[in-house]
Motif scaffolding. Structure first.
Motif, mmCIF file in Angstrom:
data_model
loop_
_atom_site.group_PDB
_atom_site.id
_atom_site.type_symbol
_atom_site.label_atom_id
_atom_site.label_comp_id
_atom_site.label_asym_id
_atom_site.label_seq_id
_atom_site.Cartn_x
_atom_site.Cartn_y
_atom_site.Cartn_z
ATOM 1 N N LYS A 107 0.859 -1.188 0.000
ATOM 2 C CA LYS A 107 0.000 0.000 0.000
ATOM 3 C C LYS A 107 0.890 1.231 0.000
ATOM 4 C CE LYS A 107 -3.830 2.280 2.277
ATOM 5 N NZ LYS A 107 -4.851 2.182 3.329
ATOM 6 N N ILE A 108 0.725 2.085 -0.998
ATOM 7 C CA ILE A 108 1.522 3.307 -1.095
ATOM 8 C C ILE A 108 1.046 4.272 -0.023
ATOM 9 C CG2 ILE A 108 2.196 5.255 -2.537
ATOM 10 C CD1 ILE A 108 1.749 3.405 -4.980
ATOM 11 N N ILE A 109 1.940 4.627 0.915
ATOM 12 C CA ILE A 109 1.557 5.496 2.026
ATOM 13 C C ILE A 109 2.178 6.890 1.930
ATOM 14 C CG2 ILE A 109 1.031 3.596 3.601
ATOM 15 C CD1 ILE A 109 3.804 4.094 4.899
ATOM 16 N N GLU A 110 3.117 7.070 1.006
ATOM 17 C CA GLU A 110 3.742 8.371 0.825
ATOM 18 C C GLU A 110 4.304 8.451 -0.589
ATOM 19 O OE1 GLU A 110 7.462 10.517 2.957
ATOM 20 O OE2 GLU A 110 6.052 9.516 4.310
ATOM 21 N N VAL A 111 4.153 9.631 -1.211
ATOM 22 C CA VAL A 111 4.665 9.862 -2.561
ATOM 23 C C VAL A 111 5.358 11.216 -2.591
ATOM 24 C CG1 VAL A 111 4.084 10.053 -5.017
ATOM 25 C CG2 VAL A 111 2.659 8.639 -3.517
ATOM 26 N N LEU B 87 8.587 6.424 -3.410
ATOM 27 C CA LEU B 87 7.386 5.903 -2.745
ATOM 28 C C LEU B 87 7.771 5.248 -1.431
ATOM 29 C CD1 LEU B 87 5.827 4.041 -5.820
ATOM 30 C CD2 LEU B 87 5.440 6.419 -5.125
ATOM 31 N N ARG B 88 6.927 5.397 -0.422
ATOM 32 C CA ARG B 88 7.021 4.603 0.805
ATOM 33 C C ARG B 88 5.834 3.654 0.734
ATOM 34 N NH1 ARG B 88 10.124 5.347 4.927
ATOM 35 N NH2 ARG B 88 8.559 5.150 6.540
ATOM 36 N N GLN C 290 -3.206 10.215 -7.291
ATOM 37 C CA GLN C 290 -3.661 8.930 -7.846
ATOM 38 C C GLN C 290 -2.936 7.752 -7.205
ATOM 39 O OE1 GLN C 290 -2.826 9.986 -11.953
ATOM 40 N NE2 GLN C 290 -4.983 9.655 -12.470
ATOM 41 N N LEU C 291 -1.677 7.956 -6.818
ATOM 42 C CA LEU C 291 -0.884 6.870 -6.248
ATOM 43 C C LEU C 291 -1.117 6.668 -4.756
ATOM 44 C CD1 LEU C 291 2.500 7.510 -8.067
ATOM 45 C CD2 LEU C 291 0.863 5.677 -8.515
ATOM 46 N N LEU C 292 -1.305 7.755 -4.034
ATOM 47 C CA LEU C 292 -1.417 7.687 -2.580
ATOM 48 C C LEU C 292 -2.559 6.762 -2.159
ATOM 49 C CD1 LEU C 292 -0.125 8.828 -0.008
ATOM 50 C CD2 LEU C 292 -1.838 10.647 -0.086
ATOM 51 N N ASN C 293 -2.256 5.839 -1.264
ATOM 52 C CA ASN C 293 -3.188 4.849 -0.708
ATOM 53 C C ASN C 293 -3.582 3.749 -1.693
ATOM 54 O OD1 ASN C 293 -3.316 5.986 1.933
ATOM 55 N ND2 ASN C 293 -4.584 7.605 1.062
#
Length: 110
Positions: free
Chosen positions: A16-20, A35-36, A59-62
């Motif tokens: 799950k992307i949590i930071e961008v 990404l984190r 769009q990427l976050l979460n």
């Protein structure tokens, strides 16, 4: 051709992307994000991804994504990338590979 044992050596997980954030200092600053990504029991990973031309940060976050979790770390512009986000591409676009249902971060891809 890869053998089944060679394929099994690749550890694919749901992340799950949590930071961008923008990845500064690359030869193509308009190309990379840092990404984190939460991989559940494997912890949080920092991963560089060349998605900037195709996805906004929002769009990427979460988002849930598929990650190669046991890839050897690689330094990209003084940023240690600890995995790879999987995507498909054709001549005009890139699309992230994602689970089609909600899954917990760290879930195994079998």
């Amino acid at each position: 051709m890869a053998t089944i044992n060679e394929f099994k050596a690749i550890e694919l997980r749901v992340g799950k992307i949590i930071e961008v954030d923008d990845l500064e200092g690359t030869r193509r600053p308009d190309h990379f994000y840092k990404l984190r990504i939460d991989l559940g029991e494997l912890g949080i990973r920092n991963i560089a991804a060349g998605l900037k031309e195709h996805y906004t940060k929002e769009q990427l976050l979460n988002s849930l994504v598929i990650v190669v979790a046991n890839l050897e770390p690689k330094s990209i512009a003084n940023f240690m990338s600890e995995g790879m986000v999987l995507a498909a591409e054709d001549e005009t676009n890139i699309a992230l590979l994602k689970p089609d249902k909600e899954l917990a971060p760290g879930s195994h891809i079998t």
